[in-house]
Design an enzyme around this catalytic site. Structure first.
Site, PDB file in Angstrom:
ATOM      1  N   GLU A 113      11.733   3.256  -2.836  1.00  0.00           N
ATOM      2  CA  GLU A 113      10.513   2.592  -3.314  1.00  0.00           C
ATOM      3  C   GLU A 113      10.737   1.650  -4.502  1.00  0.00           C
ATOM      4  O   GLU A 113      10.063   1.735  -5.511  1.00  0.00           O
ATOM      5  CB  GLU A 113       9.460   3.642  -3.670  1.00  0.00           C
ATOM      6  N   ASN A 137      14.962   3.416   1.317  1.00  0.00           N
ATOM      7  CA  ASN A 137      13.750   4.026   1.868  1.00  0.00           C
ATOM      8  C   ASN A 137      12.508   3.483   1.159  1.00  0.00           C
ATOM      9  O   ASN A 137      12.502   3.379  -0.069  1.00  0.00           O
ATOM     10  CB  ASN A 137      13.850   5.553   1.648  1.00  0.00           C
ATOM     11  N   HIS A 165       3.911   5.834   6.492  1.00  0.00           N
ATOM     12  CA  HIS A 165       2.682   6.551   6.117  1.00  0.00           C
ATOM     13  C   HIS A 165       1.501   5.715   6.602  1.00  0.00           C
ATOM     14  O   HIS A 165       1.080   4.760   5.936  1.00  0.00           O
ATOM     15  CB  HIS A 165       2.605   6.712   4.592  1.00  0.00           C
ATOM     16  N   ASP A 184       3.129  10.061   8.840  1.00  0.00           N
ATOM     17  CA  ASP A 184       1.854  10.751   8.972  1.00  0.00           C
ATOM     18  C   ASP A 184       0.798   9.701   9.283  1.00  0.00           C
ATOM     19  O   ASP A 184       0.983   8.521   8.975  1.00  0.00           O
ATOM     20  CB  ASP A 184       1.489  11.609   7.745  1.00  0.00           C
TER      21      ASP A 184
END
Ligand code: G3I
Length: 486
Positions: free
Chosen positions: A173, A213, A250, A281
């Site tokens: 990130e 990531n 996400h 998710d």
């Protein structure tokens, strides 16, 4: 070490048991006579778990695991049954692994690693360098002191897990939504902090894949996606070591599956990195979004696996959105079925053959060492799990007859698989009940090597005589690592 797993492999014991029994007592002629039966997969066979279904096309299906939940039997039963990759949700982050400067603590991370390894499930490391979840002492650091602390942290954590992990999220990130670098204490140490992290990581553990990531890099036309893409392209052009990109995926908190998702995956893949969906998710577990993201991965050969960020809705960091594949009681949701069906539709014929596998699936093959001329052999025709394989004079018997399946297993006796007992140099190669996991998948390469999908290492043998044990080792191009399947 692999252990028997409830994960069912692509081929069910139903169709294997009869020929396997016959082969045990069989003669050379019997091997030939029944081998056709042994490899006749049921064209309609569908895997019944996410991991086994993904393994049919050489992929994994994983979950984030929280150490504190492993004592819950509903949780751990589902996790062990369904998934063939595990990521530590919080336990390998900097605040967990180095709470005080110079004092490392791997107790929670090891709890997850050991739980997974005892079940033959490989583990992803998450994460080494991140602006968040830094220990207090690191948060207040700046400049060259912090740069050195980052390097020391990477070295300390990777030394502990050296040779043990499938991959590491080295940097997490680091970008803003517009594609510029996120301001953080790490960024303040200089724009080269990310490549320093990757170079440090490669030196610390050359056996594991190194990933960048991030979230909100799923939409190809988004600024952040382009920022990350340009960094990886730059790294590849300058030889900065990077093996993979993790798209967190996400689709919660207001995000959803973009129409150009597959373009994003294939564009990253075209840079020469593996693509992983690392923290999936989806708000209210939309079946169409879950099926769509799964299919996009299946359509891109270098999209090697999918990880959902938790087991049950109640385990999710966004539990109120019910974003996972199991409800709070552990029941399979409609989204589970949509994912499983998509995975099964792609197998057993892989939509994407492995990156380097060149052999055609086939039955009753000998695996003959180029240096020794001897065959890979199961000593004394043992069928015991954990029996190490060796070189022996080729004799045409069933304990030297290997079947390469479409899911890249090398089976013997119909029910046992060639299995790597670990992923580091020198790990034993043995037979074990087939379980669909990556330590039982092999690429038979056109250069004569056979490489483990989990380890990336080569089948290797130190000598040429009868009884020499087979292991895995860094590929070195030498004859003791070349085998022919014939
Ligand atoms: O363990 C403590 C507990 O002792 C304490 O009582 C409690 C009080 O708040 O906090 C507990 O720690 C929490 C921890 O999760 C374990 O549950 C932290 O507060 C909480 O901040 C932490 O949240 C994690 C979050 O990362 C932190 O950034 C989530 O579990 C975790 O799912 C989430 O994961 C991140 C990925 O690493 C990176 N990508 C985004 C993703 C979701 O935010």
């Amino acid at each position: 070490m692999a252990t028997e797993s409830p994960v069912q492999s692509a081929g069910s014991p139903r169709w294997r048991s009869l020929p396997a029994r016959l082969l045990i007592a069989g003669t050379v002629a019997a091997v030939g006579a029944f081998s056709a039966l042994m490899v006749m997969p049921d064209a309609n066979a569908a895997a019944s778990t996410l991991g086994a279904a993904a393994a049919q096309s050489g992929r994994y299906f994983g979950t984030a695991i929280a150490a504190g939940r492993l004592s819950n039997s509903t949780y751990s039963t589902i996790a062990a049954r369904e998934f063939n990759m595990v990521t530590a949700e919080n336990e390998m982050k900097p605040d967990a692994t180095q709470p005080n400067r110079g004092q490392f603590n791997f107790s929670a991370g090891d709890q997850i690693y050991n739980w997974a390894t005892q079940r033959g499930i490989p583990v992803r490391g998450h994460t080494l360098a991140w602006h968040a979840q830094q220990p207090g002492w690191m948060q207040s650091m700046r400049g060259s002191t912090l740069r050195q602390a980052m390097i020391d942290h990477i070295n300390g954590v990777m030394a502990h897990y050296r040779g043990k992990l499938h991959s590491w999220d080295v940097v997490n990130e680091a970008f803003n939504e517009d594609g510029s670098r996120r301001q953080s204490n790490l960024q303040g140490t200089g724009n080269d902090w990310i490549e320093v992290a990757f170079r440090t990581a490669r030196a610390a553990d050359p056996s594991t894949k190194l990933c960048y990531n991030d979230y909100n890099i799923e939409n190809w036309s988004y600024g952040k996606t382009q920022g990350v893409y340009n960094m990886i392209r730059d790294f590849k052009s300058r030889g900065v070591p990077i093996d993979c990109v993790g798209l967190q995926t996400h689709f919660t908190g207001g995000s959803s599956l973009p129409g150009n998702f597959q373009t994003t995956l294939s564009s990253f893949a075209a840079l020469g990195v593996d693509v992983l969906l690392t923290e999936v998710d989806v708000t209210n577990a939309s079946t169409s979004q879950y099926a769509g993201l799964t299919q996009a991965c299946l359509n891109v050969p270098r999209c090697i696996g999918i990880t959902v960020w938790g087991v049950r809705d109640s385990d999710s960091w966004r539990a109120s959105e019910n974003p996972l594949l199991f409800d709070g009681n552990g029941n399979k949701k409609a989204a589970y079925t949509s994912v499983l069906n998509a995975l099964n539709a792609a197998g057993p014929t892989p939509s994407s053959p492995g990156p380097s596998s060149s052999a055609t699936p086939g039955t009753g093959n000998r695996i003959v060492g180029a240096q020794s001329g001897r065959c890979v052999d199961v000593p004394s025709a043992s069928q015991n799990n954990g029996t190490r394989v060796q070189l022996y004079d080729c004799n045409g018997q069933s304990n030297q007859a290997w079947t390469l399946t479409s899911s890249r297993q090398l089976t013997v006796y119909g029910t046992r698989c060639l299995d790597a007992a670990g992923s580091g140099n020198g790990s034993a190669v043995q037979i074990y009940s087939c379980n669909g996991q990556a330590n039982q998948q092999w690429n038979v390469n056109s250069n004569g090597t056979i490489t483990g999908v989990q380890s990336g290492r080569c089948l290797d043998v130190w000598g040429t005589g009868n009884g020499q044990q087979i292991q895995i080792y860094d590929c070195n191009g030498q004859a003791n690592q070349r085998f022919s399947l014939n």
